[in-house]
Write a protein that holds these residues in place. Structure first.
Motif, short mmCIF file in Angstrom:
data_model
loop_
_atom_site.label_atom_id
_atom_site.label_comp_id
_atom_site.label_asym_id
_atom_site.label_seq_id
_atom_site.Cartn_x
_atom_site.Cartn_y
_atom_site.Cartn_z
N ALA A 49 0.83 -1.22 0.00
CA ALA A 49 0.00 0.00 0.00
C ALA A 49 0.86 1.26 0.00
CB ALA A 49 -0.94 -0.01 1.20
N ALA A 50 1.86 1.30 0.85
CA ALA A 50 2.69 2.50 0.96
C ALA A 50 3.48 2.75 -0.32
CB ALA A 50 3.64 2.36 2.15
N ASN A 51 4.03 1.71 -0.90
CA ASN A 51 4.82 1.88 -2.12
C ASN A 51 3.94 2.18 -3.33
OD1 ASN A 51 7.76 1.61 -1.65
ND2 ASN A 51 7.07 -0.24 -0.61
N TYR A 52 2.70 1.70 -3.33
CA TYR A 52 1.79 2.08 -4.42
C TYR A 52 1.52 3.58 -4.37
CZ TYR A 52 -1.96 2.54 -7.69
OH TYR A 52 -2.72 2.97 -8.74
N ARG A 53 1.30 4.09 -3.18
CA ARG A 53 1.09 5.54 -3.04
C ARG A 53 2.32 6.30 -3.54
NH1 ARG A 53 -3.14 7.01 0.95
NH2 ARG A 53 -2.04 8.99 1.16
N ALA A 54 3.50 5.80 -3.21
CA ALA A 54 4.73 6.45 -3.67
C ALA A 54 4.84 6.38 -5.19
CB ALA A 54 5.95 5.79 -3.01
N ALA A 55 4.46 5.27 -5.78
CA ALA A 55 4.50 5.14 -7.24
C ALA A 55 3.58 6.16 -7.90
CB ALA A 55 4.12 3.72 -7.66
N CYS A 56 2.46 6.43 -7.26
CA CYS A 56 1.48 7.36 -7.83
C CYS A 56 1.99 8.79 -7.89
CB CYS A 56 0.17 7.31 -7.03
SG CYS A 56 -0.70 5.74 -7.25
N LYS A 67 9.26 1.96 -8.87
CA LYS A 67 8.41 1.83 -7.67
C LYS A 67 7.31 0.80 -7.86
CE LYS A 67 9.38 6.28 -5.59
NZ LYS A 67 10.20 5.73 -4.52
N ILE A 68 6.70 0.76 -9.04
CA ILE A 68 5.63 -0.21 -9.26
C ILE A 68 6.19 -1.63 -9.26
CG2 ILE A 68 5.50 -0.36 -11.79
CD1 ILE A 68 2.47 0.16 -9.54
N SER A 69 7.45 -1.78 -9.63
CA SER A 69 8.10 -3.10 -9.56
C SER A 69 8.21 -3.55 -8.11
CB SER A 69 9.48 -3.06 -10.21
OG SER A 69 9.36 -2.83 -11.60
N ILE A 70 8.55 -2.64 -7.22
CA ILE A 70 8.60 -2.95 -5.79
C ILE A 70 7.22 -3.34 -5.28
CG2 ILE A 70 8.99 -1.97 -3.48
CD1 ILE A 70 11.21 -0.22 -4.85
N VAL A 71 6.21 -2.61 -5.73
CA VAL A 71 4.83 -2.89 -5.31
C VAL A 71 4.43 -4.31 -5.72
CG1 VAL A 71 2.41 -2.19 -5.52
CG2 VAL A 71 4.19 -0.44 -5.39
N VAL A 72 4.74 -4.67 -6.94
CA VAL A 72 4.40 -6.02 -7.43
C VAL A 72 5.11 -7.08 -6.57
CG1 VAL A 72 4.61 -7.64 -9.36
CG2 VAL A 72 3.88 -5.29 -9.78
N GLU A 73 6.38 -6.87 -6.28
CA GLU A 73 7.13 -7.82 -5.45
C GLU A 73 6.52 -7.94 -4.06
OE1 GLU A 73 11.21 -6.59 -5.37
OE2 GLU A 73 11.40 -6.73 -7.55
N ALA A 113 -0.02 -3.20 -14.80
CA ALA A 113 0.41 -1.79 -14.78
C ALA A 113 1.92 -1.70 -15.00
CB ALA A 113 0.03 -1.13 -13.45
N ARG A 114 2.66 -2.60 -14.38
CA ARG A 114 4.12 -2.61 -14.57
C ARG A 114 4.47 -2.94 -16.01
NH1 ARG A 114 7.97 -6.67 -11.32
NH2 ARG A 114 6.62 -8.12 -12.41
#
Length: 120
Positions: A49-56, A67-73, A113-114
């Motif tokens: 959740a936190a990293n998705y917000r950062a990606a946005c 960032k979205i790669s981190i979110v997927v992981e 999305a990635r």
């Protein structure tokens, strides 16, 4: 649904997943194993959740992709820990199945999305 609405909806979904995971963990029996797994599960779910917000709010397409790669992981790791809890029978399927379903859907959405971001 336009892009902005989609982004906001996914922010809410990832945050809700994090909250639901925390509340789920609070309900299961605590053993040494479930404490270790639970800690990892909570870390990965909240990180999603936190990293998705950062990606946005990424400043560039390259930063967004990173960032979205981190979110997927992190979302995939969340799925992994939920599967471990299911496979070990440390939590009931009734409690786990909704979390597993939502996490899998989020992983699929974020993976797409990635992929789309990588094609740009």
């Amino acid at each position: 649904m336009n892009k902005s609405e989609f982004v906001e909806a996914l922010k809410k979904r990832t945050k809700k997943l994090a909250v639901d995971v925390i509340l789920f963990y609070d309900k299961i029996q605590k053993t040494e194993a479930t404490r270790i797994i639970g800690r990892q599960l909570i870390l990965s779910a909240t990180s999603t959740a936190a990293n998705y917000r950062a990606a946005c709010i990424a400043r560039s397409q390259k930063e967004f992709f990173s960032k979205i790669s981190i979110v997927v992981e992190e979302a995939d790791e969340t799925l992994f820990w939920l599967e471990v809890l299911k496979d070990t029978n440390f939590a009931s399927e009734d409690m786990l199945n909704p979390l597993l379903k939502e996490t899998l859907e989020i992983v699929k959405i974020l993976s797409k999305a990635r992929k789309n971001a990588g094609n740009k």
